[in-house]
Design a protein around this motif. Structure first.
Motif, mmCIF file in Angstrom:
data_model
loop_
_atom_site.group_PDB
_atom_site.id
_atom_site.type_symbol
_atom_site.label_atom_id
_atom_site.label_comp_id
_atom_site.label_asym_id
_atom_site.label_seq_id
_atom_site.Cartn_x
_atom_site.Cartn_y
_atom_site.Cartn_z
ATOM 1 N N GLU A 136 0.750 -1.213 0.148
ATOM 2 C CA GLU A 136 -0.031 0.017 0.040
ATOM 3 C C GLU A 136 0.851 1.124 0.005
ATOM 4 O O GLU A 136 1.621 1.432 0.852
ATOM 5 N N ARG A 137 0.754 2.042 -1.199
ATOM 6 C CA ARG A 137 1.182 3.404 -1.108
ATOM 7 C C ARG A 137 0.373 4.554 -0.499
ATOM 8 O O ARG A 137 0.940 5.346 -0.136
ATOM 9 N N ASP A 138 -0.820 4.498 -1.219
ATOM 10 C CA ASP A 138 -1.714 5.449 -0.848
ATOM 11 C C ASP A 138 -2.605 5.261 0.574
ATOM 12 O O ASP A 138 -3.177 4.212 0.463
ATOM 13 N N PRO A 139 -2.307 5.998 1.637
ATOM 14 C CA PRO A 139 -3.121 5.731 2.730
ATOM 15 C C PRO A 139 -4.462 5.857 2.674
ATOM 16 O O PRO A 139 -5.131 5.363 3.338
ATOM 17 N N ASN A 140 -5.102 6.564 1.466
ATOM 18 C CA ASN A 140 -6.636 6.386 1.400
ATOM 19 C C ASN A 140 -7.227 5.428 0.573
ATOM 20 O O ASN A 140 -8.372 5.260 0.539
ATOM 21 N N LEU A 141 -6.362 4.400 0.080
ATOM 22 C CA LEU A 141 -6.820 3.345 -0.772
ATOM 23 C C LEU A 141 -7.894 2.644 -0.170
ATOM 24 O O LEU A 141 -8.839 2.465 -0.921
ATOM 25 N N VAL A 142 -7.717 2.169 1.052
ATOM 26 C CA VAL A 142 -8.629 1.232 1.401
ATOM 27 C C VAL A 142 -10.045 1.980 1.658
ATOM 28 O O VAL A 142 -11.103 1.367 1.403
ATOM 29 N N ASN A 143 -10.017 3.022 2.127
ATOM 30 C CA ASN A 143 -11.298 3.860 2.234
ATOM 31 C C ASN A 143 -11.961 4.421 1.051
ATOM 32 O O ASN A 143 -13.307 4.159 0.900
ATOM 33 N N ASP A 144 -11.238 4.479 -0.103
ATOM 34 C CA ASP A 144 -11.385 4.943 -1.197
ATOM 35 C C ASP A 144 -12.096 3.577 -1.927
ATOM 36 O O ASP A 144 -13.250 3.928 -2.635
ATOM 37 N N ALA A 145 -11.563 2.625 -1.887
ATOM 38 C CA ALA A 145 -12.004 1.227 -2.496
ATOM 39 C C ALA A 145 -13.376 0.732 -1.890
ATOM 40 O O ALA A 145 -14.414 0.474 -2.402
ATOM 41 N N THR A 146 -13.559 1.076 -0.524
ATOM 42 C CA THR A 146 -14.742 0.720 0.384
ATOM 43 C C THR A 146 -15.840 1.654 -0.165
ATOM 44 O O THR A 146 -17.032 1.380 -0.442
ATOM 45 N N ALA A 147 -15.431 2.962 -0.062
ATOM 46 C CA ALA A 147 -16.666 3.806 -0.477
ATOM 47 C C ALA A 147 -17.239 3.780 -2.064
ATOM 48 O O ALA A 147 -18.338 3.898 -2.402
ATOM 49 N N GLY A 148 -16.037 3.590 -2.946
ATOM 50 C CA GLY A 148 -16.136 3.566 -4.290
ATOM 51 C C GLY A 148 -17.063 2.163 -4.541
ATOM 52 O O GLY A 148 -18.160 2.536 -5.407
ATOM 53 N N THR A 149 -16.763 1.424 -3.944
ATOM 54 C CA THR A 149 -17.569 -0.144 -4.372
ATOM 55 C C THR A 149 -19.023 0.326 -3.798
ATOM 56 O O THR A 149 -20.039 -0.327 -4.473
ATOM 57 N N LEU A 150 -19.452 0.633 -2.649
ATOM 58 C CA LEU A 150 -20.734 0.878 -2.031
ATOM 59 C C LEU A 150 -21.468 1.759 -3.151
ATOM 60 O O LEU A 150 -22.526 1.712 -3.409
ATOM 61 N N ALA A 151 -20.671 3.055 -3.487
ATOM 62 C CA ALA A 151 -21.433 3.880 -4.420
ATOM 63 C C ALA A 151 -21.813 3.206 -5.928
ATOM 64 O O ALA A 151 -22.672 3.566 -6.379
ATOM 65 N N LEU A 152 -20.823 2.452 -6.287
ATOM 66 C CA LEU A 152 -21.124 1.639 -7.396
ATOM 67 C C LEU A 152 -22.368 0.769 -7.506
ATOM 68 O O LEU A 152 -23.392 0.581 -8.013
ATOM 69 N N LEU A 153 -22.275 0.092 -6.278
ATOM 70 C CA LEU A 153 -23.381 -0.722 -5.996
ATOM 71 C C LEU A 153 -24.795 -0.061 -5.898
ATOM 72 O O LEU A 153 -25.899 -0.520 -6.387
ATOM 73 N N GLU A 154 -24.865 1.065 -5.154
ATOM 74 C CA GLU A 154 -25.884 1.818 -5.067
ATOM 75 C C GLU A 154 -26.582 2.210 -6.545
ATOM 76 O O GLU A 154 -27.562 2.403 -6.776
ATOM 77 N N GLY A 155 -25.362 2.605 -7.168
ATOM 78 C CA GLY A 155 -25.457 3.245 -8.617
ATOM 79 C C GLY A 155 -26.355 1.992 -9.565
ATOM 80 O O GLY A 155 -27.350 2.363 -10.134
ATOM 81 N N MET A 156 -25.879 0.788 -9.130
ATOM 82 C CA MET A 156 -26.563 -0.288 -9.935
ATOM 83 C C MET A 156 -27.747 -0.526 -9.416
ATOM 84 O O MET A 156 -28.882 -0.763 -10.485
ATOM 85 N N TRP A 157 -28.391 -0.229 -8.563
ATOM 86 C CA TRP A 157 -29.663 -0.492 -7.898
ATOM 87 C C TRP A 157 -30.305 0.551 -8.612
ATOM 88 O O TRP A 157 -31.645 0.296 -9.067
ATOM 89 N N VAL A 158 -30.062 1.906 -8.764
ATOM 90 C CA VAL A 158 -30.691 2.961 -9.658
ATOM 91 C C VAL A 158 -30.820 2.536 -10.915
ATOM 92 O O VAL A 158 -31.994 2.679 -11.588
ATOM 93 N N ASN A 159 -29.927 2.075 -11.675
ATOM 94 C CA ASN A 159 -29.778 1.576 -13.214
ATOM 95 C C ASN A 159 -30.765 0.454 -13.247
ATOM 96 O O ASN A 159 -31.765 0.329 -14.048
ATOM 97 N N TYR A 160 -31.123 -0.516 -12.264
ATOM 98 C CA TYR A 160 -31.993 -1.561 -12.390
ATOM 99 C C TYR A 160 -33.441 -1.003 -12.166
ATOM 100 O O TYR A 160 -34.463 -1.516 -12.950
#
Length: 240
Positions: free
Chosen positions: A186-210
């Motif tokens: 890990e080089r970016d200290p925000n990587l874990v939080n960004d991956a978590t938030a990004g994944t949840l945001a994408l999932l939420e977006g998929m529900w809207v698309n559905y």
């Protein structure tokens, strides 16, 4: 005289038979009342579930605004008094329905993501993504209910508690898996939080698309899109 005695005996027998029938009917009524009293302890929970189910079914069909007390009563077969008795009013019933819906979602999520202790962190992440986009969780009824609740969450604190995608357990499941993946380089200290938030945001977006295009929605393409996003954050991981 003998004939008169015979008639008298027949008449007496008929009276006795009618009395016996009346006594039997009375006993049956008493037993019925006793049976209802014995079953009364189960009635409150059963009635609560009927009201919650009727509320959720109505919201799925016509939305929150048109889900009136009258419609809930009509669907459940219960009176307005039952809503006040068990929930104190419609607002509390809506909160209870949101809580029940959320509990059902996470119970199913737990079942679908139970991979055992030997599962890799990548598999644990993908299990969450595939579960969230599965037919069991993402379907017409659940999507309509969830978006209806999200639509009034800002003005209804009770519903807001149970309609967020930021459930602590789910967030921690993803965050810990991403932390394990990133731990070695890990080089970016925000990587874990960004991956978590990004994944949840994408999932939420998929529900809207559905919700907006159920016929054209592709579960597999949606899973692959999120996997591609994770490949960019964690090169060499989450291979397509």
């Amino acid at each position: 005289m003998l004939r008169q005695n015979g008639l008298s005996c027949q008449s007496s027998c008929e009276i006795d038979l009618r009395d016996a029938i009346k006594r039997m009917e009375l006993l049956n009524k008493v037993e019925s009342v006793r049976g209802r009293k014995r079953g009364s302890k189960r009635a409150p929970d059963a009635n609560k579930q009927l009201l919650i189910k009727a509320t959720l079914d109505s919201i799925a069909d016509i939305g929150v605004t048109d889900t009136t007390v009258s419609r809930i009563c009509e669907r459940s077969g219960l009176s307005r008094g039952m809503i006040h008795l068990h929930f104190g009013g419609k607002d509390n019933l809506l909160t209870a329905a949101a809580q029940h819906f959320s509990a059902q979602y996470y119970a199913e999520m737990d079942k679908l993501t139970d991979l055992g202790s030997d599962a890799s962190p990548e598999d644990r992440v993908m299990a969450v993504i595939e579960a969230d986009l599965s037919e069991a969780l993402l379907n017409p009824r659940s999507t309509k209910i969830w978006h209806a609740f999200r639509g009034i969450a800002s003005s209804h604190p009770g519903i807001a508690r149970y309609s967020s995608t930021q459930d602590q357990k789910l967030v921690e499941t993803l965050r810990l898996a991403f932390k394990e993946i990133a731990q070695k380089n890990e080089r970016d200290p925000n990587l874990v939080n960004d991956a978590t938030a990004g994944t949840l945001a994408l999932l939420e977006g998929m529900w809207v698309n559905y919700l907006t295009d159920m016929q054209g929605f592709s579960r597999r393409r949606s899973v692959d899109l999120i996997r591609r996003f994770l490949c960019g954050l964690f090169p060499g991981k989450f291979k397509l």
